[in-house]
Design a protein around this motif. Structure first.
Motif, short mmCIF file in Angstrom:
data_model
loop_
_atom_site.label_atom_id
_atom_site.label_comp_id
_atom_site.label_asym_id
_atom_site.label_seq_id
_atom_site.Cartn_x
_atom_site.Cartn_y
_atom_site.Cartn_z
N UNK A 137 -28.67 -36.19 3.95
CA UNK A 137 -28.93 -35.98 2.53
C UNK A 137 -27.79 -35.18 1.92
N UNK A 138 -27.41 -35.52 0.69
CA UNK A 138 -26.34 -34.81 -0.01
C UNK A 138 -26.85 -34.40 -1.40
N UNK A 139 -27.60 -33.33 -1.49
CA UNK A 139 -28.16 -32.89 -2.78
C UNK A 139 -27.05 -32.44 -3.72
N UNK A 164 -28.36 -31.68 5.93
CA UNK A 164 -28.32 -31.47 4.49
C UNK A 164 -26.92 -30.99 4.13
N UNK A 165 -26.14 -31.85 3.48
CA UNK A 165 -24.74 -31.60 3.15
C UNK A 165 -24.66 -30.93 1.78
N UNK A 166 -24.09 -29.71 1.73
CA UNK A 166 -24.00 -28.96 0.48
C UNK A 166 -22.72 -29.26 -0.31
N UNK A 167 -21.93 -30.19 0.16
CA UNK A 167 -20.60 -30.42 -0.41
C UNK A 167 -20.60 -30.90 -1.85
N UNK A 168 -21.72 -31.41 -2.36
CA UNK A 168 -21.76 -31.93 -3.73
C UNK A 168 -22.37 -30.93 -4.72
N UNK A 184 -16.39 -8.77 -7.06
CA UNK A 184 -15.88 -10.14 -7.07
C UNK A 184 -16.93 -11.00 -6.40
N UNK A 185 -17.34 -12.08 -7.06
CA UNK A 185 -18.40 -12.94 -6.53
C UNK A 185 -17.78 -14.24 -6.05
N UNK A 186 -18.07 -14.59 -4.79
CA UNK A 186 -17.50 -15.77 -4.16
C UNK A 186 -18.63 -16.73 -3.79
N UNK A 187 -18.56 -17.95 -4.31
CA UNK A 187 -19.56 -18.95 -3.97
C UNK A 187 -19.49 -19.31 -2.49
N UNK A 188 -20.65 -19.58 -1.91
CA UNK A 188 -20.71 -19.82 -0.47
C UNK A 188 -19.91 -21.04 -0.03
N UNK A 189 -19.77 -22.04 -0.91
CA UNK A 189 -19.04 -23.26 -0.55
C UNK A 189 -17.57 -23.23 -0.96
#
Length: 282
Positions: free
Chosen positions: A9-11, A51-55, A69-74
């Motif tokens: 799955x790629x949500x 579950x692919x978080x790439x999208x 400084x806030x850095x997104x997990x991906x």
């Protein structure tokens, strides 16, 4: 080898990913894939669902949020290492990220993925601990924030639950602090045998504050608090720094393997700590 069969799955949103996690009986989350894919190919894990978080675009990027400084997990490693906000306010993190594997992996691997994987030889755990990073975790029960000191719980184990995702990391600003990540390996692009993350603030010719954390000296990253306390108020001279660094390995439980036994790693920790602090203090 070929991985075992799984559903993919790629949500495109965090809420959709969390719903998939709740519905799946046996799921693994795919971030950059630089750790998970080799495990799947070797069949060391055979989840029923990936579950692919790439999208999920909301999980990428670096932003200024006042005192952090806030850095997104991906966010990919190469973006973290080169981002102006990170280099200005969290230089230690940028320097450590530059040492991760090779350029190809730094373009695919993600900041959050490395933290959740929690390999004690990984190069981003100790800098996150030294800088006092806070992990923002989202799940069915809402959003919670966990300090780095509580996030890394054991070998490959973090505070992220089975129905939760690490969404972003808040790194307190250390503007004007010197920094150094001193890493020891036998061959290029190897996991750290031992590494030291050090950042220091020098005022009036003395060390006003210091943060030191160790890589691969236990099942989780280790904060060298005795070294930090000894450094405060000291002049950044070789004699003073080496005296403080002598206690770097106190209370640690380093592994013994083909790269070196525990005593060898304890010795390395003291040597690398002195080098890292001297460089951080200028």
């Amino acid at each position: 080898m070929i991985p075992a069969q799984f559903d993919y799955h790629a949500p495109t949103s965090v809420d959709e990913a969390l719903q998939l996690l709740r519905d799946a009986d046996d799921a693994k989350v795919l971030a950059g894939g630089q750790s998970l894919i080799p495990v799947l190919r070797l069949r060391l894990a055979a989840p029923a669902t990936i579950i692919d978080l790439g999208r999920i675009d909301a999980l990428r990027g670096v932003r200024d949020d006042g005192d952090a400084v806030v850095i997104g997990a991906m966010t990919p490693h190469h973006e973290v290492a080169g981002h102006p906000l990170v280099r200005e306010h969290a230089l230690l993190l940028a320097l450590a990220t530059e040492t991760v594997a090779d350029p190809q992996i730094r373009h695919r691997g993600t900041f959050g993925g490395a933290l959740v994987h929690a390999d004690p030889a990984g190069d981003l755990l100790a800098p996150a601990l030294a800088l006092g990073a806070q992990m923002v975790i989202q799940g069915s029960g809402g959003t919670r924030i966990v300090d780095a000191s509580d996030f890394f719980q054991d070998l490959f184990t973090t505070a992220v639950g089975e129905d939760e995702l690490l969404t972003e990391v808040r790194v307190p600003k250390h503007t004007g602090w010197g920094a150094q990540y001193e890493k020891f390996t036998r061959v290029a692009q190897q996991w750290s045998i031992v590494a030291v993350a050090a950042t220091a603030r020098v005022e009036g010719g003395t060390i006003a504050d210091a943060r030191v954390a160790l890589t691969n000296m236990g099942s989780t990253p280790v904060r060298a608090t005795a070294v930090e306390q000894a450094l405060v108020g000291a002049a950044p001279t070789q004699e003073a720094v080496r005296a403080a660094a002598a206690s770097a390995a106190e209370g640690t439980q380093p592994p013994s393997d083909t790269n070196g036994d525990a005593d060898y790693r304890r010795h390395l920790a003291t040597v690398l700590t002195a080098r890292a602090v001297l460089a951080a203090a200028g």
